[in-house]
Write a protein that holds these residues in place. Structure first.
Motif, PDB file in Angstrom:
ATOM      1  N   SER A 102     -13.901 -36.641 -85.059  1.00 40.08           N
ATOM      2  CA  SER A 102     -13.817 -35.395 -85.972  1.00 40.08           C
ATOM      3  C   SER A 102     -13.287 -35.930 -87.439  1.00 40.08           C
ATOM      4  N   ILE A 103     -11.842 -35.832 -87.401  1.00 33.20           N
ATOM      5  CA  ILE A 103     -11.359 -36.037 -88.698  1.00 33.20           C
ATOM      6  C   ILE A 103     -10.761 -37.643 -88.907  1.00 33.20           C
ATOM      7  N   CYS A 104     -10.894 -38.411 -87.988  1.00 33.77           N
ATOM      8  CA  CYS A 104     -10.316 -39.758 -88.039  1.00 33.77           C
ATOM      9  C   CYS A 104     -11.283 -40.461 -89.073  1.00 33.77           C
ATOM     10  N   PRO A 105     -12.626 -40.553 -88.963  1.00 32.78           N
ATOM     11  CA  PRO A 105     -13.468 -41.177 -89.707  1.00 32.78           C
ATOM     12  C   PRO A 105     -13.181 -40.968 -91.272  1.00 32.78           C
ATOM     13  N   THR A 106     -13.151 -39.771 -91.522  1.00 36.51           N
ATOM     14  CA  THR A 106     -12.974 -39.231 -92.827  1.00 36.51           C
ATOM     15  C   THR A 106     -11.653 -39.590 -93.556  1.00 36.51           C
ATOM     16  N   MET A 107     -10.701 -39.453 -92.587  1.00 36.57           N
ATOM     17  CA  MET A 107      -9.282 -39.970 -93.114  1.00 36.57           C
ATOM     18  C   MET A 107      -9.279 -41.735 -93.512  1.00 36.57           C
ATOM     19  N   THR A 108     -10.053 -42.343 -92.743  1.00 37.73           N
ATOM     20  CA  THR A 108     -10.203 -43.806 -92.636  1.00 37.73           C
ATOM     21  C   THR A 108     -10.843 -44.064 -94.027  1.00 37.73           C
ATOM     22  N   LYS A 109     -11.905 -43.288 -94.175  1.00 39.30           N
ATOM     23  CA  LYS A 109     -12.814 -43.608 -95.586  1.00 39.30           C
ATOM     24  C   LYS A 109     -11.967 -43.185 -96.905  1.00 39.30           C
ATOM     25  N   ASN A 110     -11.376 -42.132 -96.764  1.00 35.34           N
ATOM     26  CA  ASN A 110     -10.478 -41.565 -97.932  1.00 35.34           C
ATOM     27  C   ASN A 110      -9.450 -42.670 -98.239  1.00 35.34           C
ATOM     28  N   LEU A 111      -8.679 -43.063 -97.042  1.00 35.61           N
ATOM     29  CA  LEU A 111      -7.611 -43.816 -97.280  1.00 35.61           C
ATOM     30  C   LEU A 111      -8.020 -45.193 -98.000  1.00 35.61           C
ATOM     31  N   LYS A 112      -9.212 -45.642 -97.398  1.00 33.82           N
ATOM     32  CA  LYS A 112      -9.940 -46.859 -98.120  1.00 33.82           C
ATOM     33  C   LYS A 112     -10.257 -46.996 -99.583  1.00 33.82           C
ATOM     34  N   MET A 113     -10.308 -45.578 -99.913  1.00 40.04           N
ATOM     35  CA  MET A 113     -10.574 -45.234-101.262  1.00 40.04           C
ATOM     36  C   MET A 113      -9.604 -45.897-102.186  1.00 40.04           C
ATOM     37  N   GLU A 145      -4.094 -34.440 -89.957  1.00 37.33           N
ATOM     38  CA  GLU A 145      -4.826 -35.141 -90.944  1.00 37.33           C
ATOM     39  C   GLU A 145      -3.868 -35.407 -92.141  1.00 37.33           C
ATOM     40  N   HIS A 146      -2.534 -35.463 -91.834  1.00 35.05           N
ATOM     41  CA  HIS A 146      -1.766 -35.919 -92.981  1.00 35.05           C
ATOM     42  C   HIS A 146      -1.591 -37.168 -93.272  1.00 35.05           C
ATOM     43  N   PHE A 147      -1.404 -37.561 -94.675  1.00 31.86           N
ATOM     44  CA  PHE A 147      -1.035 -38.835 -95.102  1.00 31.86           C
ATOM     45  C   PHE A 147       0.284 -38.556 -95.712  1.00 31.86           C
ATOM     46  N   VAL A 148       1.036 -39.469 -95.311  1.00 31.16           N
ATOM     47  CA  VAL A 148       2.717 -39.371 -95.772  1.00 31.16           C
ATOM     48  C   VAL A 148       3.207 -40.497 -96.560  1.00 31.16           C
ATOM     49  N   LEU A 149       3.512 -40.293 -97.974  1.00 31.82           N
ATOM     50  CA  LEU A 149       3.730 -41.063 -98.916  1.00 31.82           C
ATOM     51  C   LEU A 149       5.445 -41.465 -98.684  1.00 31.82           C
ATOM     52  N   VAL A 150       5.634 -42.485 -98.949  1.00 31.58           N
ATOM     53  CA  VAL A 150       7.341 -42.953 -98.616  1.00 31.58           C
ATOM     54  C   VAL A 150       7.693 -44.128 -99.683  1.00 31.58           C
ATOM     55  N   ASP A 151       8.695 -43.806-100.193  1.00 22.75           N
ATOM     56  CA  ASP A 151       9.184 -44.645-101.543  1.00 22.75           C
ATOM     57  C   ASP A 151       9.988 -45.952-100.827  1.00 22.75           C
ATOM     58  N   LYS A 152      10.097 -46.674-101.889  1.00 21.25           N
ATOM     59  CA  LYS A 152      10.816 -48.129-101.484  1.00 21.25           C
ATOM     60  C   LYS A 152      12.274 -48.063-100.909  1.00 21.25           C
ATOM     61  N   ASN A 153      12.873 -46.885-100.666  1.00 30.43           N
ATOM     62  CA  ASN A 153      14.019 -46.720 -99.931  1.00 30.43           C
ATOM     63  C   ASN A 153      13.708 -46.116 -98.697  1.00 30.43           C
ATOM     64  N   LYS A 154      12.673 -45.815 -98.330  1.00 28.39           N
ATOM     65  CA  LYS A 154      12.188 -45.178 -97.009  1.00 28.39           C
ATOM     66  C   LYS A 154      12.384 -43.496 -96.940  1.00 28.39           C
ATOM     67  N   ARG A 155      12.161 -43.092 -98.024  1.00 26.25           N
ATOM     68  CA  ARG A 155      12.439 -41.452 -98.160  1.00 26.25           C
ATOM     69  C   ARG A 155      11.088 -40.988 -98.522  1.00 26.25           C
ATOM     70  N   ILE A 156      10.532 -40.008 -97.816  1.00 21.69           N
ATOM     71  CA  ILE A 156       9.249 -39.114 -97.890  1.00 21.69           C
ATOM     72  C   ILE A 156       9.258 -38.610 -99.199  1.00 21.69           C
ATOM     73  N   ARG A 157       8.238 -38.781 -99.927  1.00 18.93           N
ATOM     74  CA  ARG A 157       7.808 -38.317-101.218  1.00 18.93           C
ATOM     75  C   ARG A 157       6.781 -37.436-101.586  1.00 18.93           C
ATOM     76  N   GLY A 158       5.994 -37.200-100.418  1.00 15.00           N
ATOM     77  CA  GLY A 158       4.620 -36.677-100.479  1.00 15.00           C
ATOM     78  C   GLY A 158       3.720 -36.606 -99.399  1.00 15.00           C
ATOM     79  N   ILE A 159       3.009 -35.488 -99.286  1.00 15.50           N
ATOM     80  CA  ILE A 159       2.223 -35.242 -97.866  1.00 15.50           C
ATOM     81  C   ILE A 159       0.975 -34.851 -98.228  1.00 15.50           C
TER      82      ILE A 159
END
Length: 221
Positions: free
Chosen positions: A94-105, A184-198
């Motif tokens: 379902s969603i994983c192929p799309t997620m992988t394709k988008n993250l590859k971009m 379906e979430h991608f989580v962005l984490v900064d250099k100090n291991k703190r979450i900065r985006g979803i």
């Protein structure tokens, strides 16, 4: 006559100054990414380093999993580096192929950035052994050496996903490994291991925002 000219010039200068101030304000606003301290993803805007240390207590916990090459990957790989995490399984139709394709971009757009790490955790680790993940990475033509597909103990992966990355937001925070993890979430984490985006990993336009936010974090000291 001179007075009219003077008033006109003053108006033009006033408008110009306001526009410059607004542009500068927008630039400053773009630089500041919020912090996320709880699974509700309530944004906390803070630029003072001392206050960040005081207010933002949540960080990604330590972990240790095997990657697609059977190499042990732990928290040391993300220390002092920006990273993006997501949660997939190779048999997902379902969603994983799309997620992988988008993250590859995103990965391809940052090919020259050696300090950006991508972590894709398997939510069916009993199936996704290292050799399966290696084939999955190859089949998706992913060449980024800093993109690791990880497998290991199911309970450990699920706990990290829900309680460290808030992968399912507050809905999944209190769930345990008996309940299947699918997000379906991608989580962005900064250099100090703190979450900065979803971000919604199934939406191409959100990848542009993710790229912008990664560039913003890259300039953060």
């Amino acid at each position: 006559m001179y007075r009219i000219v003077y008033l006109l010039l003053s108006s033009v200068l006033f408008i110009s100054c306001n526009q410059n101030q607004n542009q500068n304000k927008n630039k400053k606003e773009k630089v500041a990414l919020p912090y996320y301290n709880e699974p509700t993803f309530t944004p906390i805007f803070e630029s003072n380093k001392a206050l960040v240390e005081k207010r933002i207590s949540h960080k990604i916990d330590d972990f240790s999993f095997l990657n697609q090459d059977s190499v042990l990957i732990n928290q040391k790989i993300i220390e002092g580096r920006i990273h993006i995490a997501n949660f997939i399984f190779t048999s997902c139709g379902s969603i994983c192929p799309t997620m992988t394709k988008n993250l590859k971009m995103v990965s391809d757009s940052l090919a020259n950035q050696k300090n950006i790490v991508f972590l894709s955790f398997s939510v069916t680790p009993w199936i996704d052994k290292p050799y399966v993940l290696k084939r999955y990475k190859r089949d998706n033509e992913i060449e980024n050496k800093n993109w690791h597909f990880l497998t290991g103990n199911k309970a450990d992966i699920y706990k990290l996903a829900r309680q460290s990355y808030f992968a399912e937001e507050d809905i999944g925070f209190s769930k345990d490994s008996t309940e299947f993890l699918h997000t379906e979430h991608f989580v962005l984490v900064d250099k100090n291991k703190r979450i900065r985006g979803i971000y919604n990993g199934t939406l191409t336009f959100e990848m542009e925002q993710l790229l912008d936010d990664i560039r913003t974090l890259s300039t953060e000291k």
